[in-house]
Design a protein around this motif. Structure first.
Motif, PDB file in Angstrom:
ATOM      1  N   GLY A  49       0.659  -1.213  -0.098  1.00 25.25           N
ATOM      2  CA  GLY A  49       0.066  -0.107   0.037  1.00 25.25           C
ATOM      3  C   GLY A  49       0.744   1.258  -0.040  1.00 25.25           C
ATOM      4  N   GLU A  50       2.159   1.212   0.688  1.00 22.81           N
ATOM      5  CA  GLU A  50       3.015   2.414   0.404  1.00 22.81           C
ATOM      6  C   GLU A  50       3.651   2.397  -0.789  1.00 22.81           C
ATOM      7  N   GLY A  51       3.743   1.553  -1.331  1.00 28.64           N
ATOM      8  CA  GLY A  51       4.376   1.597  -2.692  1.00 28.64           C
ATOM      9  C   GLY A  51       5.524   0.572  -2.907  1.00 28.64           C
ATOM     10  N   ALA A  52       5.328  -0.259  -4.015  1.00 32.69           N
ATOM     11  CA  ALA A  52       6.218  -1.180  -4.299  1.00 32.69           C
ATOM     12  C   ALA A  52       5.962  -1.555  -5.966  1.00 32.69           C
ATOM     13  N   GLY A  53       6.855  -2.120  -6.409  1.00 37.12           N
ATOM     14  CA  GLY A  53       7.149  -2.366  -7.819  1.00 37.12           C
ATOM     15  C   GLY A  53       7.012  -3.929  -8.198  1.00 37.12           C
ATOM     16  N   MET A  54       6.852  -4.922  -6.912  1.00 41.71           N
ATOM     17  CA  MET A  54       6.781  -6.305  -7.051  1.00 41.71           C
ATOM     18  C   MET A  54       7.326  -6.801  -5.726  1.00 41.71           C
ATOM     19  N   ALA A  55       6.897  -8.375  -5.525  1.00 41.47           N
ATOM     20  CA  ALA A  55       7.016  -8.922  -4.229  1.00 41.47           C
ATOM     21  C   ALA A  55       7.612 -10.201  -4.409  1.00 41.47           C
ATOM     22  N   VAL A  56       8.913 -10.737  -3.710  1.00 43.51           N
ATOM     23  CA  VAL A  56       9.258 -11.949  -3.951  1.00 43.51           C
ATOM     24  C   VAL A  56       8.840 -12.749  -2.647  1.00 43.51           C
ATOM     25  N   VAL A  57       8.069 -13.790  -2.885  1.00 45.89           N
ATOM     26  CA  VAL A  57       7.555 -14.547  -1.826  1.00 45.89           C
ATOM     27  C   VAL A  57       7.671 -15.869  -1.723  1.00 45.89           C
ATOM     28  N   VAL A  58       8.147 -16.565  -0.695  1.00 44.78           N
ATOM     29  CA  VAL A  58       8.429 -17.979  -0.521  1.00 44.78           C
ATOM     30  C   VAL A  58       7.306 -18.590  -0.406  1.00 44.78           C
ATOM     31  N   ASP A  59       7.103 -19.756  -0.864  1.00 40.68           N
ATOM     32  CA  ASP A  59       5.547 -20.474  -0.573  1.00 40.68           C
ATOM     33  C   ASP A  59       5.212 -20.958   0.875  1.00 40.68           C
ATOM     34  N   GLU A  60       6.461 -21.072   1.553  1.00 43.52           N
ATOM     35  CA  GLU A  60       5.920 -21.658   3.147  1.00 43.52           C
ATOM     36  C   GLU A  60       5.298 -20.483   3.810  1.00 43.52           C
ATOM     37  N   ALA A  61       5.855 -19.198   3.353  1.00 42.07           N
ATOM     38  CA  ALA A  61       4.953 -18.112   4.058  1.00 42.07           C
ATOM     39  C   ALA A  61       3.502 -18.094   3.652  1.00 42.07           C
ATOM     40  N   MET A  62       3.035 -18.521   2.595  1.00 38.64           N
ATOM     41  CA  MET A  62       1.927 -18.493   1.904  1.00 38.64           C
ATOM     42  C   MET A  62       0.936 -19.548   2.691  1.00 38.64           C
ATOM     43  N   ARG A  63       1.730 -20.744   2.976  1.00 33.35           N
ATOM     44  CA  ARG A  63       1.001 -21.960   3.171  1.00 33.35           C
ATOM     45  C   ARG A  63       0.116 -21.979   4.494  1.00 33.35           C
ATOM     46  N   HIS A  64       0.692 -21.405   5.342  1.00 42.08           N
ATOM     47  CA  HIS A  64       0.231 -21.361   6.521  1.00 42.08           C
ATOM     48  C   HIS A  64      -0.453 -20.026   7.022  1.00 42.08           C
ATOM     49  N   SER A  65      -0.675 -18.947   6.241  1.00 41.28           N
ATOM     50  CA  SER A  65      -1.195 -17.698   6.280  1.00 41.28           C
ATOM     51  C   SER A  65      -2.719 -17.500   5.767  1.00 41.28           C
ATOM     52  N   ASP A  66      -3.374 -16.619   6.260  1.00 33.87           N
ATOM     53  CA  ASP A  66      -4.572 -16.125   5.886  1.00 33.87           C
ATOM     54  C   ASP A  66      -4.510 -15.161   4.715  1.00 33.87           C
ATOM     55  N   VAL A  67      -4.670 -15.812   3.228  1.00 31.68           N
ATOM     56  CA  VAL A  67      -4.122 -14.881   2.164  1.00 31.68           C
ATOM     57  C   VAL A  67      -5.456 -14.007   1.791  1.00 31.68           C
ATOM     58  N   SER A  68      -6.483 -14.203   2.645  1.00 37.49           N
ATOM     59  CA  SER A  68      -7.999 -13.601   2.140  1.00 37.49           C
ATOM     60  C   SER A  68      -7.802 -12.094   1.959  1.00 37.49           C
ATOM     61  N   PRO A  69      -6.905 -11.368   2.852  1.00 37.69           N
ATOM     62  CA  PRO A  69      -6.989  -9.819   2.726  1.00 37.69           C
ATOM     63  C   PRO A  69      -6.148  -9.612   1.505  1.00 37.69           C
ATOM     64  N   LEU A  70      -5.102 -10.115   1.127  1.00 39.25           N
ATOM     65  CA  LEU A  70      -4.361 -10.175  -0.128  1.00 39.25           C
ATOM     66  C   LEU A  70      -5.056 -10.369  -1.214  1.00 39.25           C
ATOM     67  N   ALA A  71      -5.836 -11.597  -1.162  1.00 38.98           N
ATOM     68  CA  ALA A  71      -6.455 -11.625  -2.342  1.00 38.98           C
ATOM     69  C   ALA A  71      -7.768 -10.665  -2.686  1.00 38.98           C
ATOM     70  N   HIS A  72      -8.406 -10.089  -1.451  1.00 40.14           N
ATOM     71  CA  HIS A  72      -9.200  -9.046  -1.520  1.00 40.14           C
ATOM     72  C   HIS A  72      -8.439  -7.915  -2.206  1.00 40.14           C
ATOM     73  N   TRP A  73      -7.391  -7.314  -1.802  1.00 42.48           N
ATOM     74  CA  TRP A  73      -6.442  -6.416  -2.294  1.00 42.48           C
ATOM     75  C   TRP A  73      -6.291  -6.586  -3.947  1.00 42.48           C
ATOM     76  N   ILE A  74      -5.797  -7.753  -4.326  1.00 42.20           N
ATOM     77  CA  ILE A  74      -5.688  -7.938  -5.618  1.00 42.20           C
ATOM     78  C   ILE A  74      -6.772  -7.816  -6.492  1.00 42.20           C
ATOM     79  N   GLU A  75      -8.116  -8.417  -6.004  1.00 42.98           N
ATOM     80  CA  GLU A  75      -9.208  -8.194  -6.759  1.00 42.98           C
ATOM     81  C   GLU A  75      -9.617  -6.674  -6.923  1.00 42.98           C
ATOM     82  N   GLY A  76      -9.449  -5.961  -6.276  1.00 46.59           N
ATOM     83  CA  GLY A  76      -9.714  -4.490  -6.156  1.00 46.59           C
ATOM     84  C   GLY A  76      -8.693  -3.494  -6.746  1.00 46.59           C
ATOM     85  N   GLN A  77      -7.661  -4.160  -7.486  1.00 41.38           N
ATOM     86  CA  GLN A  77      -6.720  -3.309  -8.262  1.00 41.38           C
ATOM     87  C   GLN A  77      -7.505  -2.616  -9.224  1.00 41.38           C
ATOM     88  N   PRO A  78      -7.046  -1.322  -9.501  1.00 40.82           N
ATOM     89  CA  PRO A  78      -7.704  -0.573 -10.786  1.00 40.82           C
ATOM     90  C   PRO A  78      -7.245  -1.382 -12.187  1.00 40.82           C
TER      91      PRO A  78
END
Length: 560
Positions: A49-78
């Protein structure tokens, strides 16, 4: 700002466990890419939200996390925004073999996968590619905002000047049409860029493999006397060459390949393809005797690419016809007027080659999308949608154009316009060709390549030609040998090597002994990086012994 601000060019890293985040950030910062490690998924979303060009993410970090807020943000992109992610997976964790990775791909949208362990150069390349794509999104946003500002201004004027409502409406309609054209062009450019990134990324490794296959087959053919084995080796050799042509075809489509245009007689090209066309198309359609223009002007075009184009057009024509259809190839000298569409050639004189069929023809809807990447009317699995896109890419890259004339139920003619060559084609003297051998006894050549198999093939070629050969598997080892052995008379080095690459190594060697000729052996992926190198000092993989011999003989000739 068109670049989205300073923070918008940074790479965010989410790797909570271990030291992966620190290592990745250090690699990127050393490569000139601003990077920031995030504590967890909420922190990543905050930083995006502050500003970024891309994100590098390891799959373990997503496996045990609630990704729904991130998915909601992605769906709301302009509409202009498609935030890129680079997902680091364990070996064997690609989307084809990993259901979790497949679900993440659907959630994240614009996501690329990189298996661990990986080379730092691969990570930097993938991140920079994503950042370049993000920069183009910012540019698209600026264009959309400019259009919206124009629309807002127009609406205010309509409100203030009711009497001019009719004229204002016409202006608005014109702007909407222009906007659709811009968005259509942007979508096509993004597709071209995606294929170009994919193709150039694998071309170097693929051509290394083909070099090994071709080299070993060529050496085995010299020693084999059994006719049946000779035939099988020839089939393997031709299959490898077809693989190289396929890579060239994909790169021509994405307009990333450095073409090698030369003066070509298209009449000779068409005549020489008669047997190839007949065997490829089969007996379901009749190939008429080609109508070749008298006194045809020489065309300036890459001869390999024009053969691929004619073959592709002939295959498309066959697929558009029922059994018993006819196919005709023509050549002609033409003069064109001002272009009426983006596909048309500019005004001037051109050499035209066309392929005509009496098949189903194209509807207006199909014609409007004919040059779009991946668009095809064929059944699933029977067409890639690259044929006409390749024709368009080659024509435009060569300075010409393409036209389609079609009627539903009557047939289609596709015309390709190629620029004129200033000189006539060079006569082929291959019948009198003799493989250039070493010009003297004990001429020492240093071969540098990090791929052991490629290096072994190159050594075999050179030893057969009478050269004494030294080898090195890295830039550092090569530099040590170069300093110790003052009798080295030429160097053949791979351009894309880890650590000290070919360009850096060549600079170091030339600083020490500037008169020693250096030849770069390279895959297509290095074409842009080697744009400044003379063509006679570049050997493109996969190469054969005859090409290597000619390049070396030419290098020694110019030195002497």
């Amino acid at each position: 700002m068109s670049d989205g601000g300073a923070l918008s060019q940074r790479a965010l890293i989410l790797a909570p466990s271990g030291r992966d985040a620190v290592i990745a950030a250090t690699i990127l910062i050393e490569a000139g890419v601003p990077a920031l490690a995030c504590r967890d998924l909420p922190d990543l979303l905050l930083r995006i939200g502050e500003g970024a060009g891309m994100a590098v993410v390891v799959d373990e970090a997503m496996r045990h996390s609630d990704v729904s807020p991130l998915a909601h943000w992605i769906e709301g992109q302009p509409s202009w925004c498609d935030f890129p992610f680079l997902l680091l997976t364990q070996r064997g964790g690609s989307v084809e073999r990993n259901p979790f990775a497949r679900r993440l791909s659907e959630t994240l949208g614009n996501v690329s996968f990189l298996e661990r362990p990986f080379h730092p150069t691969t990570l930097v390349s993938a991140v920079k590619t994503a950042l370049r794509g993000r920069s183009r999104q910012y540019e698209a946003r600026e264009r959309i905002e400019e259009i919206r500002r124009g629309e807002a201004l127009l609406e205010r004027r309509v409100t203030e000047r009711t009497a001019e409502l009719e004229a204002a409406n016409r202006q608005l309609a014109a702007q909407i049409v222009e906007r659709e054209k811009i968005e259509t062009a942007l979508r096509q450019a993004q597709r071209l860029e995606a294929v170009g990134q994919l193709t150039s990324g694998v071309a170097h490794d693929f051509n290394n493999l083909l070099t090994v296959v071709l080299g070993n087959v060529e050496q085995m053919k010299k020693q084999e006397t059994d006719v049946r084995k000779q035939r099988r080796l020839s089939m393997m050799e031709e299959a490898s060459r077809r693989g190289a042509r396929l890579t060239a075809q994909m790169l021509a489509f994405s307009r990333r390949q450095k073409l090698e245009p030369r003066s070509v007689d298209l009449n000779d090209t068409v005549r020489s393809m008669r047997d190839l066309l007949q065997s490829t198309i089969g007996g379901s359609v009749l190939i008429r005797e080609p109508e070749l223009a008298d006194a045809l002007w020489p065309a300036m075009i890459d001869p390999t690419q024009i053969e691929l184009v004619i073959l592709n057009l002939a295959i498309n024509a066959r697929d558009a016809m029922d059994v018993g259809g006819t196919l005709l190839i023509r050549t002609e000298n033409v003069e064109t007027g001002a272009p009426l569409s983006a596909e048309d050639p500019p005004a001037g004189r051109f050499v035209m080659v066309s392929v005509t069929d009496n098949g189903s023809g194209m509807t207006d809807e199909v014609l409007a999308r004919a040059f779009e990447p991946f668009f095809t009317t064929k059944d699933v699995g029977k067409g890639s949608g690259l044929g006409l896109s390749q024709v368009f890419g080659l024509a435009k890259q060569s300075g010409g154009g393409v036209k389609i004339e079609t009627r539903v139920g009557v047939g289609t003619t596709i015309k390709m316009f190629l620029p004129l060559a200033e000189a006539p084609p060079v006569v082929d003297l291959s019948a009198d060709f003799r493989l250039p051998q070493a010009h003297a006894a004990n001429v020492v050549i240093l071969v540098v390549d990090d791929d052991d198999a490629v290096r072994e093939v190159t050594l075999g070629y050179l030893q057969d030609l009478g050269y004494a050969v030294l080898e090195a598997g890295s830039g550092g080892a090569a530099l040590e040998i170069f300093e110790l052995r003052k009798d080295i008379e030429a160097v053949i080095l791979d351009f894309a090597m880890p650590g000290m690459n070919g360009a850096n190594l060549a600079r170091e060697m030339q600083a020490r002994r500037p008169k020693v000729p250096i030849l770069f052996a390279t895959g297509y992926a290095d074409a842009e990086a080697l744009a400044a190198a003379p063509e006679e000092r570049v050997i493109r993989k996969p190469f054969e012994q005859v090409e290597l011999a000619e390049k070396l003989a030419n290098a020694f000739f110019h030195v002497s």
